[in-house]
Design an enzyme around this catalytic site. Structure first.
Site, PDB file in Angstrom:
ATOM      1  N   GLY A   1       0.835  -1.199   0.000  1.00 31.51           N
ATOM      2  CA  GLY A   1       0.000   0.000   0.000  1.00 31.51           C
ATOM      3  C   GLY A   1       0.864   1.242   0.000  1.00 31.51           C
ATOM      4  O   GLY A   1       2.060   1.181   0.292  1.00 31.51           O
TER       5      GLY A   1
ATOM      6  N   ASP B   1     -14.615  -7.700 -24.767  1.00 29.69           N
ATOM      7  CA  ASP B   1     -15.173  -7.490 -23.430  1.00 29.69           C
ATOM      8  C   ASP B   1     -16.699  -7.410 -23.438  1.00 29.69           C
ATOM      9  O   ASP B   1     -17.369  -8.073 -22.641  1.00 29.69           O
ATOM     10  CB  ASP B   1     -14.591  -6.220 -22.795  1.00 29.69           C
ATOM     11  CG  ASP B   1     -13.071  -6.241 -22.792  1.00 29.69           C
ATOM     12  OD1 ASP B   1     -12.519  -7.350 -22.881  1.00 29.69           O
ATOM     13  OD2 ASP B   1     -12.451  -5.167 -22.714  1.00 29.69           O
TER      14      ASP B   1
ATOM     15  N   LYS C   1      -7.501  -9.095 -19.158  1.00 28.08           N
ATOM     16  CA  LYS C   1      -7.883  -9.410 -20.536  1.00 28.08           C
ATOM     17  C   LYS C   1      -7.765 -10.901 -20.861  1.00 28.08           C
ATOM     18  O   LYS C   1      -8.651 -11.479 -21.478  1.00 28.08           O
ATOM     19  CB  LYS C   1      -6.988  -8.600 -21.486  1.00 28.08           C
ATOM     20  CG  LYS C   1      -7.485  -8.570 -22.901  1.00 28.08           C
ATOM     21  CD  LYS C   1      -8.500  -7.475 -23.060  1.00 28.08           C
ATOM     22  CE  LYS C   1      -9.063  -7.368 -24.425  1.00 28.08           C
ATOM     23  NZ  LYS C   1     -10.015  -6.250 -24.502  1.00 28.08           N
TER      24      LYS C   1
ATOM     25  N   CYS D   1       5.065  -6.236   1.642  1.00 27.59           N
ATOM     26  CA  CYS D   1       5.435  -4.822   1.665  1.00 27.59           C
ATOM     27  C   CYS D   1       4.715  -4.079   2.801  1.00 27.59           C
ATOM     28  O   CYS D   1       5.003  -4.331   3.958  1.00 27.59           O
ATOM     29  CB  CYS D   1       5.187  -4.189   0.299  1.00 27.59           C
ATOM     30  SG  CYS D   1       6.125  -2.676   0.079  1.00 27.59           S
ATOM     31  N   TYR D   2       3.758  -3.218   2.506  1.00 23.05           N
ATOM     32  CA  TYR D   2       3.043  -2.535   3.595  1.00 23.05           C
ATOM     33  C   TYR D   2       2.430  -3.563   4.549  1.00 23.05           C
ATOM     34  O   TYR D   2       2.420  -3.370   5.755  1.00 23.05           O
ATOM     35  CB  TYR D   2       1.942  -1.620   3.036  1.00 23.05           C
ATOM     36  CG  TYR D   2       1.245  -0.811   4.114  1.00 23.05           C
ATOM     37  CD1 TYR D   2       1.731   0.431   4.503  1.00 23.05           C
ATOM     38  CD2 TYR D   2       0.115  -1.317   4.776  1.00 23.05           C
ATOM     39  CE1 TYR D   2       1.119   1.153   5.512  1.00 23.05           C
ATOM     40  CE2 TYR D   2      -0.503  -0.605   5.792  1.00 23.05           C
ATOM     41  CZ  TYR D   2      -0.002   0.634   6.154  1.00 23.05           C
ATOM     42  OH  TYR D   2      -0.596   1.349   7.152  1.00 23.05           O
TER      43      TYR D   2
ATOM     44  N   GLU E   1       4.365 -11.109  -6.408  1.00 19.02           N
ATOM     45  CA  GLU E   1       3.314 -11.163  -7.434  1.00 19.02           C
ATOM     46  C   GLU E   1       3.740 -10.570  -8.765  1.00 19.02           C
ATOM     47  O   GLU E   1       3.084 -10.802  -9.783  1.00 19.02           O
ATOM     48  CB  GLU E   1       2.038 -10.476  -6.922  1.00 19.02           C
ATOM     49  CG  GLU E   1       2.109  -8.952  -6.751  1.00 19.02           C
ATOM     50  CD  GLU E   1       2.702  -8.499  -5.418  1.00 19.02           C
ATOM     51  OE1 GLU E   1       3.452  -9.277  -4.803  1.00 19.02           O
ATOM     52  OE2 GLU E   1       2.448  -7.361  -5.015  1.00 19.02           O
TER      53      GLU E   1
ATOM     54  N   HIS F   1       7.879  -7.900  -3.628  1.00 16.77           N
ATOM     55  CA  HIS F   1       6.603  -8.277  -4.258  1.00 16.77           C
ATOM     56  C   HIS F   1       6.721  -9.594  -5.039  1.00 16.77           C
ATOM     57  O   HIS F   1       7.217  -9.594  -6.169  1.00 16.77           O
ATOM     58  CB  HIS F   1       6.150  -7.168  -5.208  1.00 16.77           C
ATOM     59  CG  HIS F   1       5.735  -5.927  -4.480  1.00 16.77           C
ATOM     60  ND1 HIS F   1       4.460  -5.727  -4.014  1.00 16.77           N
ATOM     61  CD2 HIS F   1       6.443  -4.835  -4.118  1.00 16.77           C
ATOM     62  CE1 HIS F   1       4.387  -4.566  -3.403  1.00 16.77           C
ATOM     63  NE2 HIS F   1       5.580  -4.004  -3.443  1.00 16.77           N
TER      64      HIS F   1
END
Ligand code: XMP
Length: 527
Positions: free
Chosen positions: A66, A240, A383, A93-94, A184, A182
């Site tokens: 964050g 979409d 996507k 992280c945060y 991710e 991170h």
């Protein structure tokens, strides 16, 4: 076969990871990585109610990064409910910093902020680093200003970097872990292994989550929200809105009313193709509005690109409103094919901490007096997840893998004033180029390809005759994110063939040029 009872049962018992959002731009990526492991994950804002957290019954919780600093007062903290769940927790992280602070450790604002690649040294054989060798190094992605300077009692450091001695930590007795970096983001080497260790080895989640589950869940949610009321959808023919239409069709059938506005600036045969697929083949409730003449009238005499864009946008909204007004009394919901990157490039949209980077653009713009509720079933998907869903729902491959097409359509590919005649020439030239790209197996190798109509005439010679006619530019680019792009090095022979077909088959074209500009400094579109 869709069965709501099965789904409720399955959703209740399926293993899931809760991602508690502290406002990081990567929060959605965490959820996506977990789903890639075939485990269901859901994002909730950090200040969500205890009841909601408990009702989710997660097998583990990930605390996102964050933008705040725990060294400042009134910044977000982990709710106690998380610890009462008695399930494994991973702070990122945060999430790590607030975890450390809440367990009595110390967090310090660093003078040297760490952004980007760095190396961690794995210090211990923690289950979180299963598959890594203690003492080995790994490339990771850091993005932080603060770091844990003093470990809380009961915690061990399990990895370090040269500037952050405590780059990862773990509780002595409880399954509580934290990472300063991170896992991710793809820049973190073996980030997926770390998330897999947490999800599958520490939380022991079964890998039961598949795209079919996601479809069933979405259908279930739409049914619950909409019931037997009517929904209006602006169908553009893009991936979409098409996937949204198919999901809604599966959920509510004929209570879905799709509106397709033919603005006269579409690809060749686009309106007919959409009608053939959605009305004739899929039997959707589809209303095609032929608004070509209105658009051409509004655009007459206008050559400034921004003005053209505004006119096209405004005319679209007017027409869409008009159609909606005709149905208004009946319709309580407006569906949109909004996907995650369209919304907010920050985090779960419910979070107070979310930092809005890019504002949400919806299909037709929402008139103030149209008291319709929004239905956006794809708003938490990327996507490629939408594409997978479309494929599962039976959307033809050529629709799924189509290059993007801008909202203002050929309006930004005809340089200068737009006319029906120019649109026809451009549609034909473009159709030849795309047909040849597909035939040569090059279509999927470029990210976007199209023709543009230039506002000049040029002299040519055909047979014995002079031809003073239009110039078509061919454009093909390669890009990952469409923010930067390089012009595609298409083979000369291929370009020669396309050029020859365009000039020979279109008598109003005397010359074809190939656009060799990259972005920046050029843009992908010509206007
Ligand atoms: P540019 O020309 O800015 O295009 O390099 C980047 C990507 O965005 C698409 N594009 C648009 N899409 N409305 C849209 O919906 C627009 O006004 C618009 N302008 C550009 C373009 O096709 C490319 O994929």
């Amino acid at each position: 076969m869709i069965n709501s009872d099965n789904l409720s049962r399955e959703k209740k018992y399926i293993d899931k990871i809760l991602v508690l959002d502290f406002g990081s731009q990567y929060t959605q990526l965490i959820a996506r990585r977990i789903r890639e492991l075939n485990v269901y994950s859901e994002i909730l804002p950090w200040d969500i109610s205890a009841e909601r957290i408990k009702s989710l019954n997660p097998r583990g919780v990930i605390l996102s990064g964050g933008p705040e600093s725990v060294t400042e007062s009134n910044t977000p903290r982990i709710p106690n409910t998380i610890f009462e769940l008695d399930v494994p927790v991973l702070g990122i992280c945060y999430g790590m910093q607030t975890l450390a602070e809440q367990f009595g450790g110390q967090v310090t604002s660093s003078k040297n902020k760490e952004f980007g690649h760095t190396k961690i040294v794995i210090q211990s054989s923690s289950l979180l680093f299963d598959g890594f060798i203690a003492g080995s190094e790994a490339d990771v992605w850091m993005s932080h200003g603060d770091h844990v300077s003093t470990l809380p009692d009961e915690f061990n450091s399990i990895a370090s970097t040269s500037s952050a001695p405590i780059a990862a930590m773990e509780h002595n007795t409880k399954p509580i872990y934290a990472l300063q970096f991170h896992p991710e983001v793809t820049h973190t080497e073996k980030g997926n292994e770390i998330l897999n260790n947490f999800t599958c080895k520490i939380c022991k989640c079964a890998t039961q989550w598949k795209i079919e589950n996601l479809i069933e869940q979405k259908i279930h949610e739409i049914k619950e929200t909409v019931g037997d009321q009517k929904v209006l959808l602006g169908l553009s023919g893009g991936v979409d809105s098409s996937v949204t239409a198919m999901l809604l069709d599966k959920s509510i059938g004929k209570n879905l009313i799709c509106v397709f506005v033919d603005n006269g600036l579409l690809r060749k045969n686009e309106a007919k193709d959409v009608e053939k697929l959605f009305k004739d083949k899929m039997d959707l409730n589809l209303l095609i509005v032929d608004a070509k003449k209105i658009f051409y009238r509004h655009l007459k005499g206008v050559s400034d690109p921004e003005q053209k864009r505004k006119i096209i946008g405004r005319t679209f909204i007017d027409i869409f409103d008009n159609e909606a007004a005709k149905l208004k009394d009946d319709v309580n919901f407006l569906a949109q094919g909004t996907i995650y990157p369209d919304i907010i490039e920050s985090s779960g949209s419910e979070s107070k901490e979310a930092r809005v980077i890019k504002s949400h653009h919806n299909v037709g713009g929402l008139p103030d007096d149209m008291k319709m509720e929004l239905v956006e079933p794809l708003r938490d998907l990327f996507k490629d997840e939408v594409r997978k869903m479309g494929s599962e729902l039976g959307l033809p491959l050529d629709m799924l893998n189509r290059h993007p097409f801008p909202g203002p359509g050929l309006g930004v590919r005809i340089v200068g004033e737009i006319s029906e005649k120019k649109v026809l020439i451009l549609q034909n030239a473009d159709a030849i180029f795309i047909e040849e790209l597909i035939k040569a197996g090059l279509y999927d190798q470029v990210s976007q390809a199209f023709c543009a109509f230039l506002p000049i005439k040029s002299v040519g010679v055909v047979g014995d005759e002079r031809r003073y006619a239009h110039v078509i530019a061919i454009r093909a680019v390669e890009t990952v994110d469409f923010m930067t792009a390089t012009w595609a090095r298409l083979p000369y022979d291929f370009l020669a063939h396309v050029s020859s077909r365009i000039v020979n088959e279109l008598e109003n074209v005397s010359r074809v040029v190939y656009d060799i500009s990259s972005k920046p400094p050029a843009t992908i579109e010509w206007e």
